[in-house]
Design a protein around this motif. Structure first.
Motif, PDB file in Angstrom:
ATOM      1  N   VAL A 138      -2.494  14.375   6.738  1.00 54.60           N
ATOM      2  CA  VAL A 138      -1.294  13.637   7.154  1.00 54.60           C
ATOM      3  C   VAL A 138      -0.426  13.366   5.935  1.00 54.60           C
ATOM      4  CG1 VAL A 138      -0.420  11.568   8.303  1.00 54.60           C
ATOM      5  CG2 VAL A 138      -2.626  12.546   9.013  1.00 54.60           C
ATOM      6  N   ALA A 139       0.891  13.586   6.086  1.00 53.82           N
ATOM      7  CA  ALA A 139       1.853  13.400   4.997  1.00 53.82           C
ATOM      8  C   ALA A 139       2.515  12.023   5.083  1.00 53.82           C
ATOM      9  CB  ALA A 139       2.917  14.487   5.061  1.00 53.82           C
ATOM     10  N   PHE A 140       2.478  11.290   3.955  1.00 53.21           N
ATOM     11  CA  PHE A 140       3.164   9.997   3.817  1.00 53.21           C
ATOM     12  C   PHE A 140       4.307  10.192   2.810  1.00 53.21           C
ATOM     13  CE2 PHE A 140      -0.734   8.778   5.698  1.00 53.21           C
ATOM     14  CZ  PHE A 140      -0.629   7.485   6.196  1.00 53.21           C
ATOM     15  N   GLU A 141       5.527   9.967   3.260  1.00 51.18           N
ATOM     16  CA  GLU A 141       6.685  10.172   2.384  1.00 51.18           C
ATOM     17  C   GLU A 141       6.724   9.115   1.281  1.00 51.18           C
ATOM     18  OE1 GLU A 141      11.549  10.698   2.517  1.00 51.18           O
ATOM     19  OE2 GLU A 141      10.448  10.157   4.345  1.00 51.18           O
ATOM     20  N   ILE A 142       6.933   9.570   0.027  1.00 51.33           N
ATOM     21  CA  ILE A 142       7.047   8.661  -1.116  1.00 51.33           C
ATOM     22  C   ILE A 142       8.493   8.209  -1.218  1.00 51.33           C
ATOM     23  CG2 ILE A 142       6.826   8.461  -3.628  1.00 51.33           C
ATOM     24  CD1 ILE A 142       4.629  10.652  -3.444  1.00 51.33           C
ATOM     25  N   VAL A 143       8.695   6.869  -1.179  1.00 52.36           N
ATOM     26  CA  VAL A 143      10.065   6.327  -1.215  1.00 52.36           C
ATOM     27  C   VAL A 143      10.381   5.654  -2.540  1.00 52.36           C
ATOM     28  CG1 VAL A 143      10.224   6.092   1.292  1.00 52.36           C
ATOM     29  CG2 VAL A 143       9.235   4.230  -0.053  1.00 52.36           C
ATOM     30  N   GLU A 144       9.346   5.266  -3.299  1.00 52.18           N
ATOM     31  CA  GLU A 144       9.572   4.673  -4.618  1.00 52.18           C
ATOM     32  C   GLU A 144       8.472   5.157  -5.544  1.00 52.18           C
ATOM     33  OE1 GLU A 144       9.932   0.429  -4.846  1.00 52.18           O
ATOM     34  OE2 GLU A 144      10.884   0.290  -2.873  1.00 52.18           O
ATOM     35  N   SER A 145       8.822   5.375  -6.838  1.00 53.98           N
ATOM     36  CA  SER A 145       7.808   5.768  -7.803  1.00 53.98           C
ATOM     37  C   SER A 145       8.375   5.695  -9.209  1.00 53.98           C
ATOM     38  CB  SER A 145       7.315   7.196  -7.539  1.00 53.98           C
ATOM     39  OG  SER A 145       6.345   7.579  -8.505  1.00 53.98           O
ATOM     40  N   PRO A 146       7.551   5.282 -10.182  1.00 56.13           N
ATOM     41  CA  PRO A 146       8.005   5.341 -11.581  1.00 56.13           C
ATOM     42  C   PRO A 146       8.160   6.781 -12.064  1.00 56.13           C
ATOM     43  CG  PRO A 146       5.685   4.740 -11.453  1.00 56.13           C
ATOM     44  CD  PRO A 146       6.205   4.723 -10.050  1.00 56.13           C
ATOM     45  N   LEU A 170       0.362   6.991 -11.238  1.00 52.63           N
ATOM     46  CA  LEU A 170       0.980   6.756  -9.932  1.00 52.63           C
ATOM     47  C   LEU A 170       1.147   5.276  -9.615  1.00 52.63           C
ATOM     48  CD1 LEU A 170      -1.008   9.407  -7.819  1.00 52.63           C
ATOM     49  CD2 LEU A 170       1.220   9.674  -8.916  1.00 52.63           C
ATOM     50  N   ALA A 171       0.657   4.390 -10.478  1.00 53.34           N
ATOM     51  CA  ALA A 171       0.767   2.948 -10.226  1.00 53.34           C
ATOM     52  C   ALA A 171       2.223   2.585  -9.952  1.00 53.34           C
ATOM     53  CB  ALA A 171       0.241   2.169 -11.425  1.00 53.34           C
ATOM     54  N   GLY A 172       2.424   1.806  -8.898  1.00 55.38           N
ATOM     55  CA  GLY A 172       3.776   1.389  -8.530  1.00 55.38           C
ATOM     56  C   GLY A 172       4.445   2.297  -7.527  1.00 55.38           C
ATOM     57  N   THR A 173       3.788   3.380  -7.148  1.00 56.80           N
ATOM     58  CA  THR A 173       4.362   4.300  -6.167  1.00 56.80           C
ATOM     59  C   THR A 173       4.217   3.719  -4.758  1.00 56.80           C
ATOM     60  OG1 THR A 173       3.873   6.218  -7.554  1.00 56.80           O
ATOM     61  CG2 THR A 173       4.200   6.631  -5.198  1.00 56.80           C
ATOM     62  N   ILE A 174       5.307   3.859  -3.954  1.00 55.85           N
ATOM     63  CA  ILE A 174       5.329   3.307  -2.605  1.00 55.85           C
ATOM     64  C   ILE A 174       5.611   4.444  -1.611  1.00 55.85           C
ATOM     65  CG2 ILE A 174       6.441   1.677  -1.027  1.00 55.85           C
ATOM     66  CD1 ILE A 174       4.966   0.283  -3.272  1.00 55.85           C
ATOM     67  N   CYS A 175       4.843   4.438  -0.509  1.00 56.64           N
ATOM     68  CA  CYS A 175       5.063   5.411   0.568  1.00 56.64           C
ATOM     69  C   CYS A 175       5.511   4.670   1.827  1.00 56.64           C
ATOM     70  CB  CYS A 175       3.773   6.171   0.862  1.00 56.64           C
ATOM     71  SG  CYS A 175       3.096   7.063  -0.551  1.00 56.64           S
ATOM     72  N   ARG A 176       5.835   5.444   2.858  1.00 54.04           N
ATOM     73  CA  ARG A 176       6.087   4.825   4.147  1.00 54.04           C
ATOM     74  C   ARG A 176       5.248   5.535   5.212  1.00 54.04           C
ATOM     75  NH1 ARG A 176      12.376   6.216   5.750  1.00 54.04           N
ATOM     76  NH2 ARG A 176      12.220   8.520   5.882  1.00 54.04           N
ATOM     77  N   HIS A 177       4.907   4.764   6.223  1.00 56.36           N
ATOM     78  CA  HIS A 177       4.037   5.256   7.290  1.00 56.36           C
ATOM     79  C   HIS A 177       4.764   6.338   8.082  1.00 56.36           C
ATOM     80  CE1 HIS A 177       1.420   5.293  10.824  1.00 56.36           C
ATOM     81  NE2 HIS A 177       0.527   4.604  10.105  1.00 56.36           N
ATOM     82  N   PRO A 178       4.047   7.384   8.513  1.00 57.05           N
ATOM     83  CA  PRO A 178       4.690   8.432   9.304  1.00 57.05           C
ATOM     84  C   PRO A 178       5.392   7.902  10.557  1.00 57.05           C
ATOM     85  CG  PRO A 178       2.519   9.137   8.610  1.00 57.05           C
ATOM     86  CD  PRO A 178       2.637   7.698   8.226  1.00 57.05           C
ATOM     87  N   MET A 179       4.923   6.771  11.095  1.00 56.91           N
ATOM     88  CA  MET A 179       5.512   6.214  12.317  1.00 56.91           C
ATOM     89  C   MET A 179       6.428   5.034  11.994  1.00 56.91           C
ATOM     90  SD  MET A 179       4.215   8.299  14.446  1.00 56.91           S
ATOM     91  CE  MET A 179       4.606   7.546  16.027  1.00 56.91           C
ATOM     92  N   HIS A 180       7.050   5.076  10.823  1.00 57.17           N
ATOM     93  CA  HIS A 180       7.885   3.960  10.372  1.00 57.17           C
ATOM     94  C   HIS A 180       9.030   3.675  11.327  1.00 57.17           C
ATOM     95  CE1 HIS A 180      11.073   6.746   8.983  1.00 57.17           C
ATOM     96  NE2 HIS A 180      10.044   7.535   8.686  1.00 57.17           N
ATOM     97  N   ALA A 181       9.416   4.659  12.111  1.00 56.03           N
ATOM     98  CA  ALA A 181      10.543   4.462  13.036  1.00 56.03           C
ATOM     99  C   ALA A 181      10.227   3.441  14.110  1.00 56.03           C
ATOM    100  CB  ALA A 181      10.919   5.795  13.678  1.00 56.03           C
ATOM    101  N   LEU A 182       8.945   3.125  14.309  1.00 57.01           N
ATOM    102  CA  LEU A 182       8.575   2.111  15.296  1.00 57.01           C
ATOM    103  C   LEU A 182       8.962   0.714  14.838  1.00 57.01           C
ATOM    104  CD1 LEU A 182       5.006   3.389  16.300  1.00 57.01           C
ATOM    105  CD2 LEU A 182       7.095   3.531  17.674  1.00 57.01           C
ATOM    106  N   GLY A 183       9.263   0.564  13.549  1.00 57.84           N
ATOM    107  CA  GLY A 183       9.673  -0.725  13.011  1.00 57.84           C
ATOM    108  C   GLY A 183       8.511  -1.689  12.856  1.00 57.84           C
ATOM    109  N   GLY A 184       8.820  -2.931  12.523  1.00 51.28           N
ATOM    110  CA  GLY A 184       7.802  -3.954  12.376  1.00 51.28           C
ATOM    111  C   GLY A 184       6.750  -3.581  11.365  1.00 51.28           C
ATOM    112  N   PHE A 185       5.491  -3.692  11.768  1.00 48.29           N
ATOM    113  CA  PHE A 185       4.359  -3.373  10.889  1.00 48.29           C
ATOM    114  C   PHE A 185       4.486  -1.980  10.285  1.00 48.29           C
ATOM    115  CE2 PHE A 185       0.288  -1.057  10.821  1.00 48.29           C
ATOM    116  CZ  PHE A 185      -0.381  -1.740   9.818  1.00 48.29           C
ATOM    117  N   PHE A 186       4.932  -1.019  11.070  1.00 46.97           N
ATOM    118  CA  PHE A 186       4.960   0.367  10.611  1.00 46.97           C
ATOM    119  C   PHE A 186       6.092   0.635   9.620  1.00 46.97           C
ATOM    120  CE2 PHE A 186       2.744   0.327  14.631  1.00 46.97           C
ATOM    121  CZ  PHE A 186       1.567   0.984  14.288  1.00 46.97           C
ATOM    122  N   ALA A 187       7.074  -0.253   9.559  1.00 52.32           N
ATOM    123  CA  ALA A 187       8.176  -0.098   8.605  1.00 52.32           C
ATOM    124  C   ALA A 187       7.862  -0.732   7.257  1.00 52.32           C
ATOM    125  CB  ALA A 187       9.441  -0.706   9.181  1.00 52.32           C
TER     126      ALA A 187
END
Length: 985
Positions: free
Chosen positions: A218-226, A299-316
């Motif tokens: 499963v792929a988790f998109e990286i949205v923040e990273s040093p 990789l410390a400080g790297t942030i991803c987002r959940h594949p189902m982030h479009a559901l909002g709330g917890f998944f965002a």
């Protein structure tokens, strides 16, 4: 030819009514009934009163079905320990017991409910518990009779039951010791959970089986990273539990793992471990070229987002990448998705970074209905352990695929997975609020100089006061080091388990068991610690059993100083292992059985109990007493079928001890159990049992011969050792050696050696050697002759020793043998270890007789060959010519009797040449006894031509015609006739 007299009345053949045919299935119940009627166990307690005690504490089996072969092996081993210790003169009482609470029994009652279309949850708790109690009570009585049928000694009229109100009260008292000393906490942690049984499970309630699972990337998109190059790329995780993705909260990397950035043919960039790139290529990456690489620590400080982030709330919410020392490159992608609800490592790492579980999966394995990412309406009733839920076309994978995050999915990953021992269904890790005993929290001081907790156990004054700062883990590991283990490898096994185990989960979400009798303050979350309240709880449970812990009883239990509305009454029950782990307290210490004492000398169970009863007893006792409840632990392996396969009803390879007793008798099971190397896995099957039955017949015939040969023997016939022939003195020395081996085996609980030594001695040293050689003496010598009297004196000593050695093994047969000779002397099981003279012979003499026995084996083999070829009909028709050294002639052994032949001629090597004869070289025998002396060279067996004595059947020169008497027999017959007042022949 003159008419010959019939001399059979002058021959002293063995005489006994003891039958060769055992008929054990018919005889044993009668012997058992006699023991019960004569109260043999009570007489034994009386006879051993005041002696040194030996306490084997019985690990309680579950009261939920007929006994199986594992039960039989276990109880026979325990019985052998108790009986041999009693034989040594110790006071060795045995109190059998049963484990009556817990899932195995509750599950059986639920099965009956399901057949009747009843819902357990709609039945009042007291009614359900009453049915569980009745079910357990029924099987206690059944198993009690079955164990007694095996010949197991013990106080069967006063067994211990964990469901007895006094036992339940003491289990509660032990729990409250933990509470009063601060060794309980309530926490939410992932525990092994059975969605089928809807409860947490202990490690000992889980078994592992190979399964094939769906594996997904499963792929988790990286949205923040040093590392700028990573933003917009995807971190790829691999898992075999797709159902946990809806509760993902983070990703973990290995700080020292090297990660590469790769560009896929679709243009997206992915990061995974360099070391695993080839595996990832095979699944989906397709040999993409490496762009760059970094170590995990970068990789410390790297942030991803959940594949189902479009559901909002917890998944965002952001999914941080966290350092995990547990991340390996054995398989997968080198990145691990973290679901703190469903993994121990996940929980610990997330908790360290302030990420808490969400409690999404319900007790039955379904997702909460209010969760944002749900299965489709027609799949809401599907449990997460359902293969369809996790399939590549199941709801989770389908949604991930639609979101473009599912890189691969296949159903071909084989691995070991935990299953419930009872229901056989897969278990999951599920985070729920549970009650725990901490393994690594320093234990507070406690004081048990007086009777603990309101009088329970008042008969015991432990006198322990310690300002301990050691943890439970440290205390338990020290106790393990101080305990003897048989075999010793058991120490390492339980030690490694205790060293690595998590906190002890005490709570279960079931109905049939001892309640966790705690009141929790609704405002503070602390449980109430008040000795007066605790005393009332214990007294109520002692009076009414576990039903005393009810909502209606809460005000009275709390008393006037507390408002029931301010407190939550805990409704969980205790882990059944806490019940059985507390048995040392209410069995050994409560005073109900004053003949017992603590700690026990021995615990004896199967090797699986290193993670079960041995460990729960150890932890319970170490937490409340600072020591183990046992001085020694013996473990046995598992019983396999004849091919070495695990027994299973589905395979049809089980062996029922009840069926074996019906066909062969209990003594055959006992002989099998005590003959195998029980320290390892061992086998049983029809052919094995036939072999054991054959062994039994040989032992029985040994005793039958002894009884017959000792007919009318009296102590006045005895001969002193100094007046005995050398063979008799040699046999007494062998008996002394056997006695030492048997004692050493008892001290080491080595019943394999004990039983085999007994069998071998009876078969090889007695039946095939001593009895065989001396039968001519027994049958044909005059009763007053010194040699015959010496032989019978030794037989009497053999009988008294062997019947005692055999009694712990063949409990019914030994009683039958003893009663046949001494019908009015009481039970054989009241006897003590035989008193033998410590007769030893010189090493030179011992080597001489060993050589003679080996020589005899060679000669008898050649005689048997002559018989098969019909050159002779019996050994008494043979003569033996020896060409030997002078030393050989000086042995002083009556060779004719020794070989059971009519003539032996000895020649010195230079006296004669044996030509044109089949000569037999004996160099192997010389090698076996380790000597280079030329003790002999060769021998030949020939047919003798002399006439046969009509009484002893030897062929001798002095016998003038077949049927006439030899000189020895003429003399004996004349003496017998004179004594009878009859005219001589």
């Amino acid at each position: 030819m003159t008419q010959q007299r019939d001399y059979k009345d002058t021959v002293f053949l063995p005489k006994t009514d003891f039958p060769m045919k055992a008929g054990l299935p018919q005889k044993e119940p009668g012997i058992l009934a006699r023991w019960q009627a004569e109260k043999v166990y009570a007489k034994l307690r009386e006879a051993r009163a005041g002696r040194e005690k030996f306490i084997l504490h019985d690990g309680p089996p579950y009261a939920n079905g007929d006994i199986h072969i594992g039960h039989a092996l276990n109880k026979v081993l325990k019985d052998a320990v108790v009986r041999t210790q009693s034989l040594l003169g110790k006071d060795a009482p045995f109190i059998p017991g049963w484990d009556c609470h817990g899932l195995p029994i509750e599950w059986k009652v639920e099965e009956a409910y399901r057949k009747k279309k009843r819902n357990k949850d709609e039945v009042p708790a007291e009614e359900f518990r009453a049915e569980c109690r009745a079910y357990a009570a029924q099987w206690v009585e059944v198993q009690k009779a079955q164990f007694q049928r095996l010949g197991i000694t013990g106080d069967w009229e006063r067994p211990y039951l964990t469901m007895a109100p006094e036992a339940e009260a003491l289990i509660v008292a032990e729990l409250l010791k933990f509470a009063e000393s601060g060794q309980l906490y309530r926490g939410a942690k992932p525990v092994m959970w059975s969605p089928v049984e809807k409860t947490a499970l202990a490690e000992a309630e889980v078994e592992y089986e190979d399964i094939i699972s769906t594996q997904i990337d499963v792929a988790f998109e990286i949205v923040e990273s040093p590392i700028p190059e990573l933003v917009g790329a995807y971190a790829v995780i691999w898992t075999t539990t797709p159902w946990t993705i809806p509760v993902n909260q983070a990703l973990a990397y290995g700080p020292e793992v090297l990660y590469g950035l790769y560009e896929h043919e679709d243009g997206r960039k992915f990061i995974c471990a360099v070391q695993l790139k080839n595996q990832v290529n095979e699944r989906w990456l397709k040999d993409a070229g490496e762009i760059a690489s970094w170590y995990g620590r970068d990789l410390a400080g790297t942030i991803c987002r959940h594949p189902m982030h479009a559901l909002g709330g917890f998944f965002a919410e952001p999914r941080p990448m966290l350092p995990g020392d547990f991340v390996t490159t054995d398989s997968g992608t080198g990145l691990v998705h973290m679901a703190p609800d469903h993994g121990e490592d996940d929980f610990a790492l997330c908790k360290e970074h302030g990420i808490n579980p969400k409690f999404v999966v319900e007790a039955d394995g379904r997702y909460r209905e209010d969760w944002a990412w749900l299965p489709r309406t027609d799949e809401r009733s599907m449990s997460v352990i359902n293969p369809k839920f996790n399939a590549p076309d199941g709801p989770v994978c389908s949604d991930l695929r639609q979101a473009g995050a599912l890189l691969s999915a296949s159903t071909d990953y084989q691995h070991s997975y935990p299953h419930s021992w009872r229901s056989k269904a897969k278990v999951i890790f599920r985070c729920t609020p549970q009650w725990f005993v901490p393994m690594d929290r320093p234990m507070a001081p406690f004081d048990y100089d007086v009777a603990p907790l309101g009088g329970v156990g008042a008969a015991v004054a432990l006198g322990v006061r310690a300002d301990r700062t050691a943890t439970l883990r440290e205390t338990a590991l020290k106790a393990i080091a101080d305990t003897a283990f048989y075999p010793d490898k058991g120490r390492n096994r339980i030690g490694s388990m205790v060293e690595g185990r998590p906190d002890w989960v005490l709570s279960r979400q079931r109905a049939w068991g001892v309640p966790i009798t705690l009141f929790v303050d609704r405002k503070t979350g602390d449980y109430l610690v008040d000795p007066e309240v605790n005393a009332r709880i214990i007294a109520a449970v002692r009076e009414k059993g576990v039903d005393a812990w009810s909502e209606e009883a809460a005000p009275a239990l709390l008393g006037p100083n507390y408002n029931p509305e301010d407190y939550e009454r805990i409704t969980d029950i205790l882990d059944v292992w806490f019940d059985s782990g507390s048995t040392h307290a209410f069995v050994l210490e409560s005073g109900t059985w004053p003949e017992l004492q603590s700690p026990a000398d021995l615990y004896l169970e199967g090797s699986d109990q290193h993670r079960g009863w041995f460990q729960s007893s150890l932890l319970e006792s170490c937490a409340t007493r600072g020591r183990a409840p046992y001085k020694a632990v013996l473990t046995h392996g598992f019983t396999m079928d004849a091919k070495g396969m695990k027994m299973s009803k589905s395979l049809g390879n089980t062996i029922s001890p009840l069926a074996v007793m019906e066909e062969y008798g209990a003594d055959i099971i006992r002989l099998w159990a005590l003959s195998v190397d029980y320290t390892a896995d061992h086998r049983i099957g029809p052919e094995i049992l036939k072999g054991v039955a054959d062994q039994y017949r040989k032992l029985r015939n040994t005793f039958r011969y002894l009884l017959g040969a000792l007919h009318d023997y009296t102590p006045q016939e005895a001969v002193g050792v100094e007046d005995m022939p050398e063979l008799e003195r040699y046999m007494l020395s062998l008996l002394a050696e056997l006695d030492a081996r048997m004692k050493a085996a008892v001290e080491a609980y080595d019943f394999n050696t004990y039983t085999r030594a007994l069998v071998d001695f009876c078969n090889e040293d007695l039946s095939a050697f001593f009895f065989d050689i001396r039968k001519d003496c027994l049958y044909c010598d005059h009763p007053a002759d010194m040699k015959r009297r010496a032989y019978r004196t030794v037989l009497d000593a053999m009988f008294h020793a062997l019947i005692r050695y055999a009694a712990p093994v063949l409990v019914f047969t030994a009683e039958e043998v003893w009663a046949s000779r001494y019908p009015d002397a009481g039970s054989v099981h009241l006897l003590e270890w035989p008193e033998l003279s410590d007769l030893k012979i010189s090493e030179e003499l011992s080597k001489k007789w060993l050589f003679a026995k080996l020589l005899r084996d060679s000669v008898l083999r050649e005689i048997e060959e002559k018989r098969r070829n019909k050159e002779i009909r019996s050994s008494l028709e043979a003569k033996i010519l020896f060409k030997s050294s002078g030393y050989f002639k000086e042995f002083g052994i009556p060779w004719e009797e020794f070989f059971i032949v009519s003539q032996v001629s000895m020649f010195l090597s230079e006296d004669v040449t044996l030509v044109q004869m089949p000569v037999h070289d004996l160099s192997d025998e010389r090698r076996v006894i380790g000597t280079s002396e030329n003790l002999y060279s060769s021998f030949v067996v020939q047919r003798i031509e002399h006439h046969k004595c009509g009484r002893c059947w030897r062929h001798l020169p002095e016998v003038t015609e077949d049927g006439a008497l030899c000189g020895r027999c003429e003399d004996v017959v004349a003496r017998l006739d004179a004594e009878a007042g009859a005219p001589a022949a």
